[in-house]
Design a protein around this motif. Structure first.
Motif, PDB file in Angstrom:
ATOM      1  N   GLN A  35       0.863  -1.173   0.000  1.00  0.00           N
ATOM      2  CA  GLN A  35       0.000   0.000   0.000  1.00  0.00           C
ATOM      3  C   GLN A  35       0.904   1.228   0.000  1.00  0.00           C
ATOM      4  OE1 GLN A  35      -1.917  -3.216   0.862  1.00  0.00           O
ATOM      5  NE2 GLN A  35      -0.947  -2.495   2.704  1.00  0.00           N
ATOM      6  N   SER A  36       0.300   2.367  -0.245  1.00  0.00           N
ATOM      7  CA  SER A  36       1.050   3.622  -0.153  1.00  0.00           C
ATOM      8  C   SER A  36       0.879   4.187   1.254  1.00  0.00           C
ATOM      9  CB  SER A  36       0.554   4.624  -1.190  1.00  0.00           C
ATOM     10  OG  SER A  36       0.781   4.120  -2.478  1.00  0.00           O
ATOM     11  N   ASN A  37       1.945   4.739   1.790  1.00  0.00           N
ATOM     12  CA  ASN A  37       1.949   5.310   3.126  1.00  0.00           C
ATOM     13  C   ASN A  37       1.785   6.823   2.998  1.00  0.00           C
ATOM     14  OD1 ASN A  37       2.274   5.702   5.851  1.00  0.00           O
ATOM     15  ND2 ASN A  37       4.502   5.574   5.764  1.00  0.00           N
ATOM     16  N   ILE A  38       0.529   7.250   2.890  1.00  0.00           N
ATOM     17  CA  ILE A  38       0.217   8.662   2.675  1.00  0.00           C
ATOM     18  C   ILE A  38      -0.704   9.136   3.797  1.00  0.00           C
ATOM     19  CG2 ILE A  38      -0.795  10.355   1.090  1.00  0.00           C
ATOM     20  CD1 ILE A  38       1.666   8.924  -0.084  1.00  0.00           C
ATOM     21  N   PRO A  39      -0.286  10.134   4.580  1.00  0.00           N
ATOM     22  CA  PRO A  39      -1.146  10.630   5.657  1.00  0.00           C
ATOM     23  C   PRO A  39      -2.368  11.361   5.099  1.00  0.00           C
ATOM     24  CG  PRO A  39       0.947  11.828   5.596  1.00  0.00           C
ATOM     25  CD  PRO A  39       0.997  10.801   4.517  1.00  0.00           C
ATOM     26  N   SER A 158       2.399  17.213   2.281  1.00  0.00           N
ATOM     27  CA  SER A 158       2.236  17.313   0.820  1.00  0.00           C
ATOM     28  C   SER A 158       3.518  17.785   0.151  1.00  0.00           C
ATOM     29  CB  SER A 158       1.091  18.263   0.463  1.00  0.00           C
ATOM     30  OG  SER A 158      -0.128  17.731   0.883  1.00  0.00           O
ATOM     31  N   SER A 159       4.133  18.792   0.720  1.00  0.00           N
ATOM     32  CA  SER A 159       5.377  19.330   0.173  1.00  0.00           C
ATOM     33  C   SER A 159       6.491  18.286   0.217  1.00  0.00           C
ATOM     34  CB  SER A 159       5.787  20.579   0.957  1.00  0.00           C
ATOM     35  OG  SER A 159       7.021  21.059   0.501  1.00  0.00           O
ATOM     36  N   HIS A 160       6.598  17.576   1.327  1.00  0.00           N
ATOM     37  CA  HIS A 160       7.632  16.552   1.471  1.00  0.00           C
ATOM     38  C   HIS A 160       7.426  15.431   0.447  1.00  0.00           C
ATOM     39  CE1 HIS A 160      10.758  14.244   3.438  1.00  0.00           C
ATOM     40  NE2 HIS A 160       9.946  13.191   3.410  1.00  0.00           N
ATOM     41  N   ILE A 161       6.195  14.988   0.305  1.00  0.00           N
ATOM     42  CA  ILE A 161       5.880  13.925  -0.648  1.00  0.00           C
ATOM     43  C   ILE A 161       6.175  14.392  -2.072  1.00  0.00           C
ATOM     44  CG2 ILE A 161       3.968  12.596  -1.660  1.00  0.00           C
ATOM     45  CD1 ILE A 161       2.842  12.488   1.297  1.00  0.00           C
ATOM     46  N   GLU A 162       5.810  15.630  -2.389  1.00  0.00           N
ATOM     47  CA  GLU A 162       6.092  16.178  -3.718  1.00  0.00           C
ATOM     48  C   GLU A 162       7.598  16.209  -3.990  1.00  0.00           C
ATOM     49  OE1 GLU A 162       5.835  20.508  -5.616  1.00  0.00           O
ATOM     50  OE2 GLU A 162       3.852  19.614  -5.268  1.00  0.00           O
ATOM     51  N   GLN A 163       8.389  16.591  -2.992  1.00  0.00           N
ATOM     52  CA  GLN A 163       9.847  16.629  -3.177  1.00  0.00           C
ATOM     53  C   GLN A 163      10.416  15.229  -3.408  1.00  0.00           C
ATOM     54  OE1 GLN A 163      11.703  19.354  -3.734  1.00  0.00           O
ATOM     55  NE2 GLN A 163       9.677  20.302  -3.681  1.00  0.00           N
ATOM     56  N   LEU A 164       9.885  14.232  -2.708  1.00  0.00           N
ATOM     57  CA  LEU A 164      10.327  12.851  -2.933  1.00  0.00           C
ATOM     58  C   LEU A 164       9.996  12.406  -4.363  1.00  0.00           C
ATOM     59  CD1 LEU A 164       9.310  11.123   0.434  1.00  0.00           C
ATOM     60  CD2 LEU A 164      11.630  11.657  -0.362  1.00  0.00           C
ATOM     61  N   ILE A 165       8.790  12.738  -4.820  1.00  0.00           N
ATOM     62  CA  ILE A 165       8.391  12.366  -6.182  1.00  0.00           C
ATOM     63  C   ILE A 165       9.267  13.067  -7.209  1.00  0.00           C
ATOM     64  CG2 ILE A 165       6.529  12.524  -7.890  1.00  0.00           C
ATOM     65  CD1 ILE A 165       4.559  12.138  -5.517  1.00  0.00           C
ATOM     66  N   LEU A 166       9.524  14.345  -7.005  1.00  0.00           N
ATOM     67  CA  LEU A 166      10.392  15.090  -7.925  1.00  0.00           C
ATOM     68  C   LEU A 166      11.782  14.477  -7.978  1.00  0.00           C
ATOM     69  CD1 LEU A 166       9.362  18.763  -7.095  1.00  0.00           C
ATOM     70  CD2 LEU A 166       8.865  17.503  -9.197  1.00  0.00           C
ATOM     71  N   SER A 167      12.297  14.096  -6.828  1.00  0.00           N
ATOM     72  CA  SER A 167      13.605  13.461  -6.774  1.00  0.00           C
ATOM     73  C   SER A 167      13.590  12.137  -7.533  1.00  0.00           C
ATOM     74  CB  SER A 167      14.008  13.240  -5.314  1.00  0.00           C
ATOM     75  OG  SER A 167      15.234  12.595  -5.231  1.00  0.00           O
ATOM     76  N   TYR A 168      12.537  11.364  -7.352  1.00  0.00           N
ATOM     77  CA  TYR A 168      12.398  10.076  -8.040  1.00  0.00           C
ATOM     78  C   TYR A 168      12.332  10.268  -9.557  1.00  0.00           C
ATOM     79  CZ  TYR A 168      10.219   5.779  -9.721  1.00  0.00           C
ATOM     80  OH  TYR A 168       9.925   4.632 -10.423  1.00  0.00           O
ATOM     81  N   LEU A 169      11.537  11.239  -9.986  1.00  0.00           N
ATOM     82  CA  LEU A 169      11.354  11.472 -11.418  1.00  0.00           C
ATOM     83  C   LEU A 169      12.513  12.231 -12.051  1.00  0.00           C
ATOM     84  CD1 LEU A 169       7.578  12.484 -11.502  1.00  0.00           C
ATOM     85  CD2 LEU A 169       8.583  10.295 -12.195  1.00  0.00           C
ATOM     86  N   GLY A 170      13.270  12.947 -11.224  1.00  0.00           N
ATOM     87  CA  GLY A 170      14.363  13.750 -11.752  1.00  0.00           C
ATOM     88  C   GLY A 170      13.853  14.928 -12.566  1.00  0.00           C
TER      89      GLY A 170
END
Length: 189
Positions: A35-39, A158-170
């Protein structure tokens, strides 16, 4: 996008638990459950779809690297989130160790919730393998304390999750915004 209620989340958790037990009973093999761990109560978005797809890909990559055969796989799209179920023939403790490594090392690993059940349907804990409980994704502190005290805002998560996604996607924020806007209208229908 539709938000979920606490009651919907709790009901789905119970249904998922019953289904997990049914799978382990049927196959008599260990189960990986993703599952996804999203608050929060927004559990089905374009970002969560991307996170779950990345987690599924990493599970398959890890299984292939270790010559572990997957006998059954299913992805379920629920309003309470996306769920992945993978039946494999492998030692459940070693399997949990591999899954903990994914959670610990993948760029999006903190957003993955990977459970492993043995052939009896018993959940293998991180602590039984010497791993610590998961910490707060923002400050690294005790996650239960942070939740109870509401230490971090919804915007901070939300900001933290977005930064993780941006890092993943480059990629940068503008690209993620285009992706989100182009896919969220489908989820709203």
């Amino acid at each position: 996008m539709k938000t979920t209620t606490l009651n919907e989340i709790l009901m789905r958790r119970e249904e998922r638990s019953i289904y997990q037990k049914k799978l382990t009973d049927s196959y008599q093999m260990p189960l990986i459950s993703l599952q996804s761990n999203i608050p929060g109560f927004l559990k089905y978005t374009s970002e969560i779809c991307l996170i779950h797809a990345a987690g599924t890909q990493e599970i398959y990559h890890t299984l292939n690297q270790n010559n572990i055969r997957c006998f059954f796989a299913e992805i379920r799209h629920e309003i309470t989130g996306i769920e992945g179920f993978f039946i494999v023939d492998y030692d459940p403790f070693q399997l949990k160790k591999l899954c903990c490594e994914i959670e610990e090392t993948h760029v999006l690993g903190r957003l993955f919730d990977i459970d492993v059940m043995d052939v009896m349907g018993n959940r293998i804990s991180r602590m039984s393998l010497g791993y610590s409980e998961r910490s707060c994704m923002i400050c690294g502190g005790d996650v239960l304390s942070c939740r109870r005290e509401r230490k971090h805002s919804k915007e901070a998560y939300s900001s933290h999750i977005e930064q993780l996604i941006l890092s993943y996607l480059g990629c940068d924020t503008d690209i993620l915004k285009i992706f989100k806007e182009s896919s969220d209208h489908i989820l709203n229908e």
